[in-house]
Design a protein around this motif. Structure first.
Motif, PDB file in Angstrom:
ATOM      1  N   ARG A   8       0.826  -1.211   0.000  1.00  0.00           N
ATOM      2  CA  ARG A   8       0.000   0.000   0.000  1.00  0.00           C
ATOM      3  C   ARG A   8       0.861   1.263   0.000  1.00  0.00           C
ATOM      4  NH1 ARG A   8      -5.361  -1.534   1.071  1.00  0.00           N
ATOM      5  NH2 ARG A   8      -5.507  -3.598   1.961  1.00  0.00           N
ATOM      6  N   ILE A  11       1.460   2.742  -3.560  1.00  0.00           N
ATOM      7  CA  ILE A  11       0.369   3.381  -4.296  1.00  0.00           C
ATOM      8  C   ILE A  11       0.523   4.893  -4.223  1.00  0.00           C
ATOM      9  CG2 ILE A  11      -2.138   3.688  -4.410  1.00  0.00           C
ATOM     10  CD1 ILE A  11      -2.292   0.749  -3.351  1.00  0.00           C
ATOM     11  N   ASP A  27      -0.601   2.829  -9.468  1.00  0.00           N
ATOM     12  CA  ASP A  27      -2.047   2.893  -9.273  1.00  0.00           C
ATOM     13  C   ASP A  27      -2.531   1.745  -8.378  1.00  0.00           C
ATOM     14  OD1 ASP A  27      -4.575   4.006  -9.747  1.00  0.00           O
ATOM     15  OD2 ASP A  27      -4.903   2.805 -11.538  1.00  0.00           O
ATOM     16  N   GLU A  28      -2.022   0.551  -8.624  1.00  0.00           N
ATOM     17  CA  GLU A  28      -2.380  -0.639  -7.837  1.00  0.00           C
ATOM     18  C   GLU A  28      -1.172  -1.556  -7.742  1.00  0.00           C
ATOM     19  OE1 GLU A  28      -7.105  -0.996  -9.033  1.00  0.00           O
ATOM     20  OE2 GLU A  28      -5.804  -2.683  -9.375  1.00  0.00           O
ATOM     21  N   TYR A  30      -0.328  -5.724  -7.170  1.00  0.00           N
ATOM     22  CA  TYR A  30      -0.929  -7.050  -7.257  1.00  0.00           C
ATOM     23  C   TYR A  30      -0.074  -8.046  -6.491  1.00  0.00           C
ATOM     24  CZ  TYR A  30      -4.194  -5.310 -10.695  1.00  0.00           C
ATOM     25  OH  TYR A  30      -5.201  -4.619 -11.316  1.00  0.00           O
ATOM     26  N   GLY A  84      -7.978  -3.667 -11.328  1.00  0.00           N
ATOM     27  CA  GLY A  84      -9.032  -3.781 -10.341  1.00  0.00           C
ATOM     28  C   GLY A  84      -9.583  -5.181 -10.142  1.00  0.00           C
ATOM     29  N   ALA A 115      -5.357  -7.731  -6.636  1.00  0.00           N
ATOM     30  CA  ALA A 115      -4.975  -6.314  -6.567  1.00  0.00           C
ATOM     31  C   ALA A 115      -5.124  -5.776  -5.168  1.00  0.00           C
ATOM     32  CB  ALA A 115      -5.841  -5.497  -7.511  1.00  0.00           C
ATOM     33  N   ALA A 117      -5.584  -1.948  -3.861  1.00  0.00           N
ATOM     34  CA  ALA A 117      -5.807  -0.573  -4.315  1.00  0.00           C
ATOM     35  C   ALA A 117      -5.872   0.332  -3.103  1.00  0.00           C
ATOM     36  CB  ALA A 117      -7.079  -0.473  -5.133  1.00  0.00           C
ATOM     37  N   ASP A 118      -5.761   1.606  -3.360  1.00  0.00           N
ATOM     38  CA  ASP A 118      -5.718   2.575  -2.284  1.00  0.00           C
ATOM     39  C   ASP A 118      -7.009   2.610  -1.495  1.00  0.00           C
ATOM     40  OD1 ASP A 118      -4.506   4.511  -0.706  1.00  0.00           O
ATOM     41  OD2 ASP A 118      -5.305   6.124  -1.890  1.00  0.00           O
ATOM     42  N   ASP A 120      -8.776  -0.185  -0.514  1.00  0.00           N
ATOM     43  CA  ASP A 120      -9.115  -1.538  -0.057  1.00  0.00           C
ATOM     44  C   ASP A 120      -8.842  -1.729   1.403  1.00  0.00           C
ATOM     45  OD1 ASP A 120      -9.835  -2.091  -2.603  1.00  0.00           O
ATOM     46  OD2 ASP A 120      -8.111  -3.352  -3.064  1.00  0.00           O
TER      47      ASP A 120
END
Length: 120
Positions: A8, A11, A27-28, A30, A84, A115, A117-118, A120
């Motif tokens: 994280r 990101i 962006d993400e 994985y 995503g 993934a 993501a910011d 999650d």
């Protein structure tokens, strides 16, 4: 990549190609479902914000961002897989081939990559 890095924390960081040119923003991230190890990053690139996947190994994290040891043109030509959702074994195989990386052991459902993501 350093495995002690919180995915994280990547990101929003800037990403740079092998020549130090900025190529986008992470962006993400994985993760491998079986190991939880960060495996790929989706970079938001260009004016229209296309995402390009890059391998986190052998990339390195520095104070100024993520440094990817590939030329900008190769990164921008990476397969467009969407973001995503999980990467299927077939999609991951396409990325391994694109970056001319050694292939992992035979793909299995546990090799799917999820993934982070910011939000999650």
């Amino acid at each position: 990549m350093q495995t002690d890095i919180d995915p994280r924390s990547l990101i929003g960081r800037k990403a740079f190609d092998r020549d130090g040119h900025r190529i986008g923003t992470v962006d993400e991230v994985y993760l491998d479902d079986a190991t939880g190890v960060p495996e790929w990053a989706a970079l938001r690139t260009g004016l229209f914000g296309r995402d390009a996947f890059v391998p986190l190994e052998p990339s390195r994290v520095a104070a100024d961002g993520l440094h990817v040891p590939y030329p900008k043109a190769l990164i921008k030509d990476a397969p467009n897989l969407g973001v995503g959702r999980h990467l299927s074994p077939e999609q991951e195989l396409r990325l391994y081939r694109h970056y001319d990386l050694d292939l992992p052991s035979a793909p299995s459902p546990g090799r799917d990559v999820g993934a982070v993501a910011d939000g999650d």
